[in-house]
Design a protein around this motif. Structure first.
Motif, mmCIF file in Angstrom:
data_model
loop_
_atom_site.group_PDB
_atom_site.id
_atom_site.type_symbol
_atom_site.label_atom_id
_atom_site.label_comp_id
_atom_site.label_asym_id
_atom_site.label_seq_id
_atom_site.Cartn_x
_atom_site.Cartn_y
_atom_site.Cartn_z
ATOM 1 N N ASP A 43 -52.910 -44.641 32.109
ATOM 2 C CA ASP A 43 -53.093 -44.721 33.560
ATOM 3 C C ASP A 43 -53.213 -43.339 34.180
ATOM 4 O OD1 ASP A 43 -53.300 -45.874 36.094
ATOM 5 O OD2 ASP A 43 -51.132 -45.828 36.407
ATOM 6 N N SER A 83 -56.751 -42.577 35.902
ATOM 7 C CA SER A 83 -56.797 -42.382 37.352
ATOM 8 C C SER A 83 -57.258 -40.977 37.717
ATOM 9 C CB SER A 83 -55.424 -42.676 37.976
ATOM 10 O OG SER A 83 -54.430 -41.804 37.489
ATOM 11 N N SER A 143 -54.450 -46.289 38.776
ATOM 12 C CA SER A 143 -55.898 -46.492 38.655
ATOM 13 C C SER A 143 -56.386 -47.576 39.604
ATOM 14 C CB SER A 143 -56.252 -46.855 37.210
ATOM 15 O OG SER A 143 -55.967 -45.781 36.333
ATOM 16 N N ILE A 148 -61.091 -46.129 35.257
ATOM 17 C CA ILE A 148 -60.171 -47.009 35.975
ATOM 18 C C ILE A 148 -59.732 -48.173 35.094
ATOM 19 C CG2 ILE A 148 -59.956 -48.590 37.935
ATOM 20 C CD1 ILE A 148 -61.782 -46.706 39.509
#
Length: 315
Positions: free
Chosen positions: A25, A29, A129, A149
Motif C-alpha cells: 500500500d 499509493s 491507495s 493503486i
C-alpha cells in the motif's frame, strides 16, 4: 481537502514519502501520486523518497525513479506523506517534511496523530491507495496509475478479504480492472507467489509458534540467526503473521522478528475481539484495529508475555 490538484497550483517542488519498510500500500499509493504529478504537471519538480522496496513491486511505473537517499539539503514547496501515521515513521525523509512550506498527510491508520498541515485521514478506508484514487480523480487515472493503486488495495485488504474491505473498495477495484490492468497477474505475482526461502522461513515460524491464553493467542519468533540461516531479510517475512491469524480458535496473532540492533519488530493481527491498534499505541506503535505493529526491546519471552498480558485484559 478535495483533491491533489488544488494543492499543486503554483507549486514548483514536491516531495512524496511513505513509511519505513514500505509495503504494497505504501509503494502503490506513493507511486500513484508520483506518476500523477509527473504525467500532469511537467513543470513541477517532484521526488519520491522510500526505503528500498521489495522486488515484486519494481514492475510498477517509475519505480526505478524512487530516491533512497535523503542526504541532499532541500526545501520543498509541498510535502505529501502517505500511508504514514506519524512523523518518525517517515524515516530519513522526515527532515524534508519538517522544512517544507506546506505538508499534507493521506492515511488510513486509526492511530494517526494528524501531524501535517492538512490531514486527509479515513481510518475505515481499505488503504491509502483507495484514498489516493479519490484525490487524483477518476478522469486522471491512467492504466499505469491504476496498477499502482490496485497493488496497494490488494495488499492492505489481503486480496479483498479483510474487514476493511467495503462496497466502495470493490467499486473502485472494478473501475481499475476496467482500465485494462492484468489484475490476476498482479494478485498472483505480488501477493501469493513466494520464493523457496520465504516458504521455508514460513515453515520455521509455524514450527516455532505456540498457543497462549487458552488457545486465544498464537505467537512466534524468528531470530536474526534464523534469518541468516534461511537466507532471508525482514521484507521476506510479510504474510507470516496473517498465516498465524487463521489458526482455528485464535483471536490474536503475534509475530516477532529480531532487528540488527537486537530489538524486535512486533506484528499483530486480530480476528475481531482484540483491538491491536490500541495495543500497539501502548508500546509506541500504531496501526489499525485488526492489524498493527510496534518495536520493543528485551528477550522474546518477556516481550510475548507483555503483549499477552495486554491481550488478556482486552479478552
Amino acid at each position: 481537502m478535495k483533491d491533489f490538484a488544488t494543492y499543486l497550483e503554483g507549486v514548483q517542488t514536491v516531495a512524496i514519502a511513505g513509511h519505513v519498510r514500505p509495503d504494497g500500500d505504501c509503494v502503490g499509493s506513493c507511486l500513484a501520486t508520483y506518476n500523477y504529478i509527473k504525467d500532469n504537471y511537467p513543470k513541477i519538480e517532484v521526488a519520491l523518497y522510500l526505503q528500498p522496496i521489495p522486488n515484486i513491486f519494481k514492475f510498477l511505473s517509475r519505480a526505478d525513479e524512487i530516491m533512497h537517499s535523503c542526504e541532499e539539503d532541500k526545501t520543498y514547496d509541498l510535502f505529501i506523506a502517505q500511508d504514514c501515521g506519524d512523523l518518525k515513521r517517515l524515516g530519513d525523509a522526515a527532515k524534508y517534511f519538517e522544512t517544507a512550506k506546506k505538508t499534507i498527510c493521506v492515511d488510513h491508520h486509526v492511530s494517526n496523530d494528524n501531524f501535517a498541515d492538512e490531514n486527509y485521514i479515513f481510518p475505515y478506508a481499505s488503504s491509502a491507495s483507495e484514498l489516493v484514487f479519490g484525490l487524483i480523480g477518476e478522469k486522471s487515472i491512467t492504466k499505469k496509475i491504476a496498477e499502482c493503486i490496485y497493488v496497494g488495495m490488494v495488499h492492505d485488504t489481503g486480496v479483498f478479504q479483510y474487514s476493511c474491505t467495503s462496497a466502495k473498495t470493490m467499486e473502485i477495484a472494478g473501475k481499475l480492472m476496467e482500465m485494462g490492468i492484468d489484475f490476476s497477474k498482479i494478485v498472483d505475482e505480488t501477493f501469493y507467489t513466494k520464493t523457496f526461502e520465504q516458504n521455508r522461513i514460513l515453515g520455521k515460524a509455524l514450527l516455532n509458534s505456540r498457543l497462549l491464553l487458552d488457545g486465544k493467542m498464537i505467537a512466534s519468533v524468528i531470530t536474526m540467526e534464523e534469518m541468516k540461516q534461511y537466507h532471508v531479510l525482514p521484507k521476506h517475512l510479510d504474510g507470516i503473521v496473517n498465516q498465524l491469524r487463521v489458526t482455528k480458535g485464535v483471536e490474536a496473532a503475534v509475530f516477532l522478528y529480531e532487528n540488527e540492533d537486537g530489538s524486535y519488530k512486533v506484528s499483530t493481527r486480530s480476528n475481531g475481539l482484540v483491538n491491536v491498534a490500541e495495543l500497539a499505541v501502548k508500546f509506541g506503535g500504531g496501526g489499525h484495529e485488526r492489524a498493527a505493529g510496534f518495536s520493543m526491546e528485551g528477550t522474546p519471552e518477556d516481550l510475548i508475555n507483555k503483549v499477552a498480558f495486554e491481550i488478556e485484559k482486552q479478552l
